[in-house]
Design a protein around this motif. Structure first.
Motif, mmCIF file in Angstrom:
data_model
loop_
_atom_site.group_PDB
_atom_site.id
_atom_site.type_symbol
_atom_site.label_atom_id
_atom_site.label_comp_id
_atom_site.label_asym_id
_atom_site.label_seq_id
_atom_site.Cartn_x
_atom_site.Cartn_y
_atom_site.Cartn_z
ATOM 1 N N ARG A 212 -7.259 -7.391 5.272
ATOM 2 C CA ARG A 212 -8.331 -8.221 5.218
ATOM 3 C C ARG A 212 -9.741 -7.618 5.750
ATOM 4 O O ARG A 212 -10.563 -7.990 5.236
ATOM 5 C CB ARG A 212 -8.293 -9.554 5.779
ATOM 6 C CG ARG A 212 -7.007 -10.340 5.105
ATOM 7 C CD ARG A 212 -7.222 -10.450 3.324
ATOM 8 N NE ARG A 212 -6.307 -11.096 2.618
ATOM 9 C CZ ARG A 212 -6.113 -11.107 1.431
ATOM 10 N NH1 ARG A 212 -7.149 -10.843 0.698
ATOM 11 N NH2 ARG A 212 -5.050 -11.748 0.848
ATOM 12 N N ALA A 213 -9.626 -6.968 6.950
ATOM 13 C CA ALA A 213 -10.904 -6.436 7.543
ATOM 14 C C ALA A 213 -11.226 -4.989 7.231
ATOM 15 O O ALA A 213 -12.075 -4.530 7.572
ATOM 16 C CB ALA A 213 -10.554 -6.509 9.166
ATOM 17 N N ALA A 214 -10.152 -4.502 6.199
ATOM 18 C CA ALA A 214 -10.429 -2.779 6.176
ATOM 19 C C ALA A 214 -11.715 -2.315 5.258
ATOM 20 O O ALA A 214 -11.917 -1.339 5.739
ATOM 21 C CB ALA A 214 -9.134 -2.398 5.461
ATOM 22 N N ALA A 235 -2.831 0.773 -1.539
ATOM 23 C CA ALA A 235 -3.702 1.249 -0.314
ATOM 24 C C ALA A 235 -5.118 1.299 -0.820
ATOM 25 O O ALA A 235 -6.097 0.782 0.013
ATOM 26 C CB ALA A 235 -3.348 2.559 0.190
ATOM 27 N N ALA A 236 -5.447 1.781 -2.046
ATOM 28 C CA ALA A 236 -6.992 1.994 -2.525
ATOM 29 C C ALA A 236 -7.254 0.559 -2.771
ATOM 30 O O ALA A 236 -8.881 0.401 -2.529
ATOM 31 C CB ALA A 236 -6.899 2.439 -3.694
ATOM 32 N N GLY A 237 -6.608 -0.470 -2.732
ATOM 33 C CA GLY A 237 -7.153 -1.952 -2.996
ATOM 34 C C GLY A 237 -7.693 -2.436 -1.713
ATOM 35 O O GLY A 237 -8.616 -3.228 -1.778
ATOM 36 N N ALA A 279 4.401 3.815 -4.901
ATOM 37 C CA ALA A 279 3.567 3.222 -5.557
ATOM 38 C C ALA A 279 2.189 2.691 -4.765
ATOM 39 O O ALA A 279 1.158 2.609 -5.306
ATOM 40 C CB ALA A 279 4.056 2.037 -6.493
ATOM 41 N N PHE A 280 2.500 2.220 -3.871
ATOM 42 C CA PHE A 280 1.504 1.588 -2.770
ATOM 43 C C PHE A 280 0.259 2.641 -2.736
ATOM 44 O O PHE A 280 -0.764 2.330 -2.515
ATOM 45 C CB PHE A 280 2.138 1.028 -1.459
ATOM 46 C CG PHE A 280 0.930 0.367 -0.707
ATOM 47 C CD1 PHE A 280 0.497 -0.744 -1.263
ATOM 48 C CD2 PHE A 280 0.671 0.951 0.413
ATOM 49 C CE1 PHE A 280 -0.538 -1.544 -0.489
ATOM 50 C CE2 PHE A 280 -0.517 0.352 1.193
ATOM 51 C CZ PHE A 280 -0.810 -0.937 0.652
ATOM 52 N N ASP A 322 -0.224 8.618 -2.890
ATOM 53 C CA ASP A 322 -1.451 8.856 -3.345
ATOM 54 C C ASP A 322 -2.569 8.972 -2.784
ATOM 55 O O ASP A 322 -2.858 8.532 -1.618
ATOM 56 C CB ASP A 322 -1.715 7.662 -4.464
ATOM 57 C CG ASP A 322 -0.557 7.335 -5.473
ATOM 58 O OD1 ASP A 322 -0.443 6.366 -6.159
ATOM 59 O OD2 ASP A 322 0.259 8.396 -5.683
ATOM 60 N N SER A 323 -3.505 9.784 -3.226
ATOM 61 C CA SER A 323 -4.799 10.141 -2.349
ATOM 62 C C SER A 323 -5.594 8.958 -2.475
ATOM 63 O O SER A 323 -5.839 8.150 -3.170
ATOM 64 C CB SER A 323 -5.608 11.006 -2.961
ATOM 65 O OG SER A 323 -6.735 11.449 -2.401
ATOM 66 N N HIS A 324 -5.945 8.678 -0.973
ATOM 67 C CA HIS A 324 -7.105 7.666 -0.722
ATOM 68 C C HIS A 324 -7.896 7.552 0.346
ATOM 69 O O HIS A 324 -7.404 8.328 1.333
ATOM 70 C CB HIS A 324 -6.343 6.042 -0.895
ATOM 71 C CG HIS A 324 -5.401 6.033 0.204
ATOM 72 N ND1 HIS A 324 -5.433 5.837 1.556
ATOM 73 C CD2 HIS A 324 -3.957 6.306 0.100
ATOM 74 C CE1 HIS A 324 -4.410 5.758 2.147
ATOM 75 N NE2 HIS A 324 -3.413 6.292 1.231
#
Length: 325
Positions: A212-214, A235-237, A279-280, A322-324
């Motif tokens: 939530r803080a990210a 993670a991109a979210g 998938a995350f 995945d890249s993020h």
């Protein structure tokens, strides 16, 4: 309308059972830690500089606040809280902040913050309050030992953590409360040590608070371990500028928690996608075969790998997602 798949029904059933069980826990037991009175702290506001003399002055002032809370707890007849506070006020302990009210808040430093080139902020999960603070302290001390010189670890008990078995542990409310305080604290640290490499280490429910803080937070890494999920599908979210890592021990019961999220009119239940699932999209690090409370045990695989992430060298074994960034 066709019925939902059996697996979906099972996950929903397990979540419903967990909610029912948590509601059945006596309210008095959940409220006990927050019910112990404490005075308002005299130390308020951010520290402006990280010079040794300024830090020493802040540590001494917060020690006085802790001792004041100890006296009130003793007068209240809560020997357990008084003993915990007496330990926290021992010479050599270094608290940047402390507030004994509402279950307790605090930020303790391990290492020399004035010289730190690497800083790790530990965000605890459910069941950590002043009475159980030693669990957070032990992990912070072990990580500082693993990191060595020119590093500092901050044990951040900056929010009202949910009880381990409670409705609050299944919903994001406490994480929403924690996020602004966590963002503010990280910003203060960066102002104190702008050149240091800072990482956010998030255990269990703490990973929900970190997520939530990210958004846009100026840290190098966000490390999720023993996580029930973050409330986001990927993670991109999180919209983080940091690299997002995830790890889970082979004997961690959190793996059996259904990775789903139910939307109700008043809240969500559950935290969705599994952070270690491909998938995350997180970078998955090897976390050994330990249980839910074993990630920062001295000599353990996850402790070594988390320390390497904080140091910027990367863990010894990873599964790229995945890249993020």
């Amino acid at each position: 309308m066709s019925s939902p798949p059996r697996g979906s029904r099972l996950r929903r059933g397990v979540l419903a059972a967990a909610v029912a069980a948590s509601v059945a826990v006596p309210v008095v037991g959940a409220a006990g830690p927050a019910a112990v009175p404490a005075p308002a702290p005299a130390v308020r506001g951010p520290l402006r500089i990280a010079a040794p003399a300024a830090l020493a002055e802040r540590y001494a002032a917060t020690r006085a606040d802790i001792r004041a809370a100890e006296r009130v707890a003793a007068a209240h007849g809560d020997r357990r809280r008084a003993a915990a506070l007496a330990a926290m006020a021992e010479p050599g302990r270094r608290f940047l902040s402390f507030d004994g009210r509402d279950g307790g808040r605090g930020a303790e430093v391990f290492g020399d913050l004035s010289r730190a080139e690497r800083i790790a902020v530990l965000v605890p999960g459910a069941g950590i309050d002043l009475d159980h603070y030693w669990r957070l302290r032990n992990g912070a001390a072990a990580l500082r030992e693993e990191l060595g010189d020119r590093s500092a670890v901050v044990a951040w008990l900056g929010y009202r953590t949910p009880a381990t078995v409670s409705p609050a542990a299944l919903t994001p409310g406490r994480a929403f409360e924690a996020a602004p305080a966590l963002r503010h604290f990280v910003d203060e640290l960066r102002a104190l040590r702008p050149g240091a490499r800072t990482s956010l280490l998030c255990h269990s429910y703490g990973s929900v608070a970190c997520a939530r803080a990210a958004h846009g937070l100026r840290v190098a890494d966000i490390v999720l371990y023993g996580s029930p999920g973050t409330g986001y599908r990927t993670a991109a979210g999180l919209r983080a500028r940091a690299v997002v890592w995830a790890g889970r021990g082979g004997d961690d019961w959190i793996a059996d928690v259904p990775h789903t999220k139910l939307r109700l009119p008043f809240t969500d239940i559950g935290f969705g996608a599994d952070p270690v699932a491909p998938a995350f999209g997180a970078r998955v690090f090897a976390a050994g075969d330990g249980g839910h409370s074993d990630y920062l045990l001295p000599g353990s695989v996850p402790l070594r790998n988390i320390a390497r992430i904080v140091a910027g060298t990367g863990p010894s074994a990873t599964t790229p997602g995945d890249s993020h960034a």
